[in-house]
Design a protein around this motif. Structure first.
Motif, PDB file in Angstrom:
ATOM      1  N   ASN A 102       0.808  -1.226   0.000  1.00  0.00           N
ATOM      2  CA  ASN A 102       0.000   0.000   0.000  1.00  0.00           C
ATOM      3  C   ASN A 102       0.838   1.272   0.000  1.00  0.00           C
ATOM      4  N   LEU A 103       2.045   1.194   0.526  1.00  0.00           N
ATOM      5  CA  LEU A 103       2.853   2.395   0.677  1.00  0.00           C
ATOM      6  C   LEU A 103       3.915   2.542  -0.408  1.00  0.00           C
ATOM      7  N   LYS A 104       4.108   1.500  -1.215  1.00  0.00           N
ATOM      8  CA  LYS A 104       5.187   1.512  -2.197  1.00  0.00           C
ATOM      9  C   LYS A 104       4.701   2.105  -3.522  1.00  0.00           C
ATOM     10  N   ILE A 105       5.451   3.064  -4.046  1.00  0.00           N
ATOM     11  CA  ILE A 105       5.138   3.655  -5.350  1.00  0.00           C
ATOM     12  C   ILE A 105       5.893   2.883  -6.423  1.00  0.00           C
ATOM     13  N   LEU A 106       5.155   2.349  -7.395  1.00  0.00           N
ATOM     14  CA  LEU A 106       5.753   1.502  -8.420  1.00  0.00           C
ATOM     15  C   LEU A 106       5.785   2.216  -9.764  1.00  0.00           C
ATOM     16  N   PRO A 107       6.884   2.102 -10.512  1.00  0.00           N
ATOM     17  CA  PRO A 107       6.917   2.665 -11.864  1.00  0.00           C
ATOM     18  C   PRO A 107       5.860   1.998 -12.746  1.00  0.00           C
ATOM     19  N   LYS A 108       5.214   2.800 -13.603  1.00  0.00           N
ATOM     20  CA  LYS A 108       4.217   2.317 -14.557  1.00  0.00           C
ATOM     21  C   LYS A 108       2.978   1.720 -13.897  1.00  0.00           C
ATOM     22  N   MET A 109       2.767   1.998 -12.599  1.00  0.00           N
ATOM     23  CA  MET A 109       1.555   1.544 -11.923  1.00  0.00           C
ATOM     24  C   MET A 109       0.430   2.510 -12.246  1.00  0.00           C
ATOM     25  N   THR A 110      -0.663   1.982 -12.762  1.00  0.00           N
ATOM     26  CA  THR A 110      -1.803   2.832 -13.101  1.00  0.00           C
ATOM     27  C   THR A 110      -2.487   3.340 -11.841  1.00  0.00           C
ATOM     28  N   SER A 111      -3.047   4.520 -11.922  1.00  0.00           N
ATOM     29  CA  SER A 111      -3.892   5.029 -10.836  1.00  0.00           C
ATOM     30  C   SER A 111      -5.264   4.390 -10.962  1.00  0.00           C
ATOM     31  N   GLY A 112      -5.893   4.121  -9.826  1.00  0.00           N
ATOM     32  CA  GLY A 112      -7.200   3.473  -9.834  1.00  0.00           C
ATOM     33  C   GLY A 112      -8.333   4.471  -9.684  1.00  0.00           C
ATOM     34  N   TYR A 113      -9.416   4.256 -10.434  1.00  0.00           N
ATOM     35  CA  TYR A 113     -10.569   5.153 -10.404  1.00  0.00           C
ATOM     36  C   TYR A 113     -11.855   4.346 -10.250  1.00  0.00           C
ATOM     37  N   HIS A 114     -12.889   5.033  -9.810  1.00  0.00           N
ATOM     38  CA  HIS A 114     -14.171   4.372  -9.552  1.00  0.00           C
ATOM     39  C   HIS A 114     -15.295   5.141 -10.234  1.00  0.00           C
ATOM     40  N   LEU A 115     -16.166   4.390 -10.914  1.00  0.00           N
ATOM     41  CA  LEU A 115     -17.359   4.998 -11.509  1.00  0.00           C
ATOM     42  C   LEU A 115     -18.427   5.167 -10.451  1.00  0.00           C
ATOM     43  N   ILE A 116     -18.926   6.376 -10.284  1.00  0.00           N
ATOM     44  CA  ILE A 116     -19.985   6.609  -9.313  1.00  0.00           C
ATOM     45  C   ILE A 116     -21.330   6.716 -10.023  1.00  0.00           C
ATOM     46  N   LYS A 117     -22.386   6.984  -9.273  1.00  0.00           N
ATOM     47  CA  LYS A 117     -23.745   6.805  -9.777  1.00  0.00           C
ATOM     48  C   LYS A 117     -24.078   7.649 -11.004  1.00  0.00           C
ATOM     49  N   ASP A 118     -23.427   8.786 -11.164  1.00  0.00           N
ATOM     50  CA  ASP A 118     -23.727   9.600 -12.348  1.00  0.00           C
ATOM     51  C   ASP A 118     -22.730   9.316 -13.474  1.00  0.00           C
ATOM     52  N   ASP A 119     -22.011   8.178 -13.350  1.00  0.00           N
ATOM     53  CA  ASP A 119     -21.046   7.732 -14.344  1.00  0.00           C
ATOM     54  C   ASP A 119     -19.861   8.679 -14.512  1.00  0.00           C
ATOM     55  N   SER A 120     -19.594   9.477 -13.490  1.00  0.00           N
ATOM     56  CA  SER A 120     -18.365  10.259 -13.495  1.00  0.00           C
ATOM     57  C   SER A 120     -17.314   9.495 -12.695  1.00  0.00           C
ATOM     58  N   LEU A 121     -16.048   9.843 -12.910  1.00  0.00           N
ATOM     59  CA  LEU A 121     -14.955   9.131 -12.259  1.00  0.00           C
ATOM     60  C   LEU A 121     -14.463   9.875 -11.027  1.00  0.00           C
ATOM     61  N   VAL A 122     -14.147   9.108  -9.989  1.00  0.00           N
ATOM     62  CA  VAL A 122     -13.478   9.660  -8.816  1.00  0.00           C
ATOM     63  C   VAL A 122     -12.267   8.780  -8.532  1.00  0.00           C
ATOM     64  N   VAL A 123     -11.282   9.325  -7.831  1.00  0.00           N
ATOM     65  CA  VAL A 123     -10.144   8.514  -7.397  1.00  0.00           C
ATOM     66  C   VAL A 123     -10.679   7.400  -6.509  1.00  0.00           C
ATOM     67  N   ALA A 124     -10.219   6.183  -6.745  1.00  0.00           N
ATOM     68  CA  ALA A 124     -10.740   5.030  -6.009  1.00  0.00           C
ATOM     69  C   ALA A 124     -10.518   5.190  -4.507  1.00  0.00           C
TER      70      ALA A 124
END
Length: 460
Positions: free
Chosen positions: A219-241
């Motif tokens: 959870n604390l390690k930053i990895l090269p080429k690691m994608t950021s995670g996002y979540h679709l909410i009820k109005d189909d907009s994206l928020v940071v997971a």
């Protein structure tokens, strides 16, 4: 005599080649590329699809963003959390441990984990593997989503949480998916090898297959080429997971990987790189008490689909990620789908991709344009009962937006398509509302996944 033997060998090689060629997928990659664009627009898919025939990659494409905040486009070979695909690795590690006579899958779990409550004394390792132990899934733990899914928990704390649970059924009598069972499997591995999961995984699998872009996601390690995670909410907009700690998902959902590494993983089963054929047959062996709701069996960390073409597969979903991998042993084909968006219908997407790859009947969806919302969305709201009164569908109006909710499933937003017709983005379904002569809703027809259901409005 030698010439005759050589001729026979050459004929066999030729015939085998023809058989493999006939079984190998032949598809129009342009169709799959168009499909990728459609699900990117309609469903919010953001990620990568890789198709291979053995070691040969026959399709690979990424779409969307690796990081919206930093304006970084996705590229092939990016890292994703693979969630429950992790279980395929844990299942194989158990098989390896049995080959090395470190354990026997018919042994009782309590023989290896003395801190585990005696009330679980009848559970075997095999039952944990096949989700037939009776243990609940993660949400069986009190306050799991609200509190404990965010905490860094020690093994002692996790075992204490599991000891506080009650079995849902007699071990071995049926199947109920449980990530907690896979946590216990890794705890057994750590016990018999006197090492931690990350070291065992590296030694027994990753280093042997040269999987250099796969490991436990700290959870604390930053990895090269690691994608950021996002979540679709009820109005189909994206928020940071939302944040999730993976200490409670050890061996069940805590790995990251790339598509290239997952391809190496799949191909290792085609070439018997890690295991003997006898052991592989055991991994993919069916059991009458390990049958999922969709009718597929469950082996050592893999779902087993006996339809044509036969496949072994697993999906994964966690905050910020939706993933899927499948193997088709008869043609040595792999389908790998990785997305850094959660709440996607990944199984439905994977089924569509399979149809395209293997030339099954498939109607390419069109890009959906949202029509102007009717002024009075409330006219469609209410409860609807399917023929036979077996299912209740609620259509909910909230702030002039419509949401559909089937039974105890979570609600999802539906969007106007044409007059009295709505569709879902997250769920592949379309609703056509039926009106009477006074323009009141009397029922609806639901179409999705190749099925149609007729509903009547309950309060008419």
């Amino acid at each position: 005599m030698k010439t005759s033997k050589l001729l026979i060998v050459l004929i066999m090689i030729f015939v085998l080649g023809k058989i493999m060629q006939a079984q190998s997928p032949k598809f129009d990659s342009r169709t799959l590329e168009t499909y990728l664009k459609v699900i990117h627009h309609n469903k919010g898919f953001n990620g990568e699809i890789l198709i291979s025939n053995g070691h040969d990659i026959i399709f690979q494409k990424s779409i969307g963003m690796a990081s919206f905040e930093n304006d970084i486009q996705l590229e092939n070979g990016a890292k994703y959390r693979i969630a429950s695909i992790t279980k395929t690795f844990t299942g194989t590690l158990i098989a390896i441990a049995q080959e090395e006579q470190k354990l026997n899958v018919h042994d009782r779990v309590n023989d290896y984990l003395i801190a585990l409550s005696p009330k679980f004394k009848d559970i075997t390792i095999l039952q944990l593997l096949k989700h037939s132990s009776g243990l609940p899934h993660n949400e069986g733990i009190k306050d799991y989503w609200q509190i404990k899914s965010k905490l860094q928990m020690t093994p002692e704390q996790v075992i204490k949480e599991i000891n506080g649970l009650d079995l849902l059924f007699e071990p071995g009598s049926k199947m109920k998916y449980s990530s907690l069972g896979y946590y216990l499997l890794v705890s057994i591995l750590e016990n018999v090898y006197k090492s931690n999961f990350e070291v065992i995984l590296q030694d027994k699998i990753l280093s042997k297959l040269q999987m250099k872009e796969t490991n436990v996601a700290d959870n604390l390690k930053i990895l090269p080429k690691m994608t950021s995670g996002y979540h679709l909410i009820k109005d189909d907009s994206l928020v940071v997971a939302p944040y999730r700690n993976y200490s409670l998902l050890k061996g069940a959902g805590d790995l990251y990987a790339t598509s290239y590494d997952l391809l190496k993983w799949n191909n290792s089963f085609y070439s018997n790189t890690l295991l003997t054929q006898k052991t592989q047959d055991i991994i993919f062996e069916k059991s009458d008490h390990a049958i999922a709701k969709n009718g597929d069996h469950y082996g050592y960390g893999w779902y087993l689909n006996s339809d044509t073409p036969k496949s072994y597969y697993h999906g994964g979903g966690t905050w910020g990620y939706s993933t899927f991998t499948s193997m088709y042993p008869d043609s040595q084909t792999s389908i790998i789908i990785l997305s850094n968006i959660s709440a996607l219908p990944i199984s439905s997407i994977a089924l569509d991709v399979e149809k395209i790859v293997f030339g099954k009947p498939f109607r390419l969806p069109s890009i959906k344009e949202v029509s102007k919302k009717p002024e009075y969305m409330s006219m469609y709201s209410g409860k609807f009962i399917a023929d036979g009164n077996q299912m209740i569908l609620s259509i909910i109006n909230f702030e002039n937006r419509l949401y559909a909710k089937l039974g105890r499933n979570p609600p999802f937003e539906i969007y106007p398509k044409t007059n009295h017709r709505f569709y879902g983005k997250k769920v592949d379904v379309e609703f056509t509302f039926e009106m009477n002569e006074t323009n009141l809703v009397t029922g609806l027809l639901a179409n999705g996944m190749g099925k149609s259901l007729q509903f009547k409005k309950a309060d008419n």
